[in-house]
Design an enzyme around this catalytic site. Structure first.
Site, PDB file in Angstrom:
ATOM      1  N   SER A   1       0.800  -1.214   0.000  1.00 43.66           N
ATOM      2  CA  SER A   1       0.000   0.000   0.000  1.00 43.66           C
ATOM      3  C   SER A   1       0.840   1.274   0.000  1.00 43.66           C
ATOM      4  O   SER A   1       0.319   2.358  -0.176  1.00 43.66           O
ATOM      5  CB  SER A   1      -0.951   0.014   1.201  1.00 43.66           C
ATOM      6  OG  SER A   1      -0.201   0.070   2.385  1.00 43.66           O
TER       7      SER A   1
ATOM      8  N   HIS B   1       1.848   3.940   7.016  1.00 47.61           N
ATOM      9  CA  HIS B   1       1.231   4.854   6.058  1.00 47.61           C
ATOM     10  C   HIS B   1       1.702   6.293   6.286  1.00 47.61           C
ATOM     11  O   HIS B   1       2.281   6.611   7.326  1.00 47.61           O
ATOM     12  CB  HIS B   1      -0.296   4.785   6.144  1.00 47.61           C
ATOM     13  CG  HIS B   1      -0.866   3.607   5.391  1.00 47.61           C
ATOM     14  ND1 HIS B   1      -2.185   3.260   5.446  1.00 47.61           N
ATOM     15  CD2 HIS B   1      -0.280   2.684   4.580  1.00 47.61           C
ATOM     16  CE1 HIS B   1      -2.395   2.180   4.693  1.00 47.61           C
ATOM     17  NE2 HIS B   1      -1.247   1.814   4.172  1.00 47.61           N
TER      18      HIS B   1
ATOM     19  N   ASP C   1      -7.261   6.455   5.413  1.00 52.68           N
ATOM     20  CA  ASP C   1      -7.302   5.256   6.256  1.00 52.68           C
ATOM     21  C   ASP C   1      -8.514   5.143   7.173  1.00 52.68           C
ATOM     22  O   ASP C   1      -8.557   4.225   7.994  1.00 52.68           O
ATOM     23  CB  ASP C   1      -6.031   5.188   7.116  1.00 52.68           C
ATOM     24  CG  ASP C   1      -4.815   4.844   6.286  1.00 52.68           C
ATOM     25  OD1 ASP C   1      -4.987   4.560   5.090  1.00 52.68           O
ATOM     26  OD2 ASP C   1      -3.702   4.850   6.843  1.00 52.68           O
TER      27      ASP C   1
END
Lengths: 233, 173
Positions: free
Chosen positions: B50, B89, B115
């Site tokens: 991701s 992230h 998210d």
């Protein structure tokens, strides 16, 4: 001795470890009393470090990072101090120590051994003090492993014990039957085994001399080895 | 090579100690790094794609948790309640800070949306102090792939530990 185990003769570690293991056995049979102080200190240092790590691991697993955070830094500090002391003890204090002990009425003895990478020679440093004296003496010995290992990898105790008893007075005093003179120690047998064009005459000469003198001393050592000095001469 | 059975007690204790020292040193180095970086888990492995192309699966990340004032653009690793796996992230929004607790919104570079879906039910932001494990301070590509294999094939773990233990106990080099 238990049943002899076969080792790989090209493994220097096997040669050294098997020889090292024989030292305490031999000296125990000579009624030497082994002193374990040095090993005990090493084990105490090592295990206290391991216990600290174990306790920290348990508390970390049980209560998590936030609760144990305060104790983690000191624990890590103490662990590495103990680990450092352990390393220092092994490399600088023990420095290859394989035996420390005292023989009844023959004196104190401390043996350290080492090998150099890829060189099949056993280096032994014996520090000893005779009874009634406090001043320790030191002897440095070197001998090829071929002296007490057969070519197929069996340890032969007799030549090894003869070497020790002849060179180190404290062991010699405890084991007089294994003390041999310069002519002995298997060197005669070895010369016969290594007969070649170069030394055949020399060997015959020696055999003749030996036969006339009776030369009983070389019979104990059935295994080749010994110093190469004679052959070069 | 010597059997364990015919060892002297001290010799046996020495062999066990050697093995224990290997394990405990690894653990304490990890803990030392934790203390230095102030993070409960100072090294993590990227498990998903991701964050591509910044980080690939298997990259090893070093975290630092002493900068509490996280800025937009920093890559953080955070935990979500009731989930075992930490997520790597990037911070895209920040709220509060200063007197009020700093809250963050994150998004994977390679993901279409932010998210909020990944957070716990009802949670719309991360709390910097409680949720974030650390910011990425450095990385080594690919070397963490072993741990991906280990987590995907758990029996590899036991096998490896067993082999390591045997080696240390039997070897005396």
């Amino acid at each position: 001795m238990t049943a002899p185990t076969k080792i790989a003769v090209h493994s220097l570690a096997d040669l050294k470890n098997t020889t090292d293991d024989h030292l305490p056995q031999y000296l125990h049979n000579l009624k030497f009393r082994q002193i374990h102080r040095s090993t005990d200190v090493r084990l105490a240092l090592g295990y206290s470090a391991v216990v600290i790590a174990g306790v920290l691991f348990y508390f970390d697993w049980k209560f998590g990072w936030d609760a144990t955070k305060v104790y983690t830094a000191p624990a890590v500090g103490v662990y590495f101090i103990l680990n450092g002391l352990f390393t220092w003890w092994v490399w600088w204090v023990e420095a290859g120590l394989v035996y420390e002990g005292e023989g009844k009425g023959v004196g104190k003895l401390r043996l350290t051994t080492s090998t150099q990478k890829h060189i099949p020679v056993y280096n032994l440093v014996a520090t000893f003090s005779l009874p009634g004296t406090t001043l320790p003496q030191t002897i440095t010995l070197r001998a090829p492993f071929t002296r007490w290992f057969t070519s197929d990898g069996y340890f032969a105790p007799k030549p090894f014990q003869q070497w020790l008893a002849s060179e180190i007075p404290v062991i010699g005093a405890a084991d007089p039957t294994n003390v041999v003179e310069e002519i002995g120690r298997g060197s005669e047998t070895e010369r016969v085994l290594n007969a070649s064009g170069n030394n055949a005459i020399d060997i015959l000469e020696q055999l003749k001399k030996g036969a006339s003198a009776g030369a009983p001393q070389a019979t104990g050592a059935g295994v080749g080895g010994g110093s190469g000095r004679r052959r070069k001469a | 090579m010597l059997g364990v059975a015919n060892m002297q007690p001290r010799q046996l204790a020495t062999q066990i100690l050697n093995f224990a020292l290997v394990l405990s040193t690894a653990f304490m180095l990890w803990k030392g790094l934790s203390v230095a970086s102030d993070s409960p888990s100072p090294i993590v492995v990227v498990l998903s794609g991701s964050m591509e192309p910044a980080f690939q699966r298997g990259d090893l990340l070093f975290l630092w948790n002493r900068w509490q004032d996280t800025q937009i653009g920093e890559v953080v690793v955070y935990n979500v309640k009731d989930r075992d796996i930490p997520i790597v992230h990037r911070v895209v929004r920040r709220f509060g800070g200063g007197k009020t607790p700093l809250r963050l919104l994150t998004k994977g570079d390679n993901n279409a949306a932010d998210d909020t879906e990944l957070y716990a039910p009802g949670q719309s932001h991360l709390t910097r102090k409680d949720d974030v494990v650390g910011s990425v301070a450095g990385f080594i590509p690919f070397v963490g792939y072993v741990t991906i294999l280990l987590s995907e094939y758990p029996w590899l773990k036991q096998a490896m530990l067993g082999i390591m233990g045997l080696m240390v106990i039997l070897q005396r080099e």
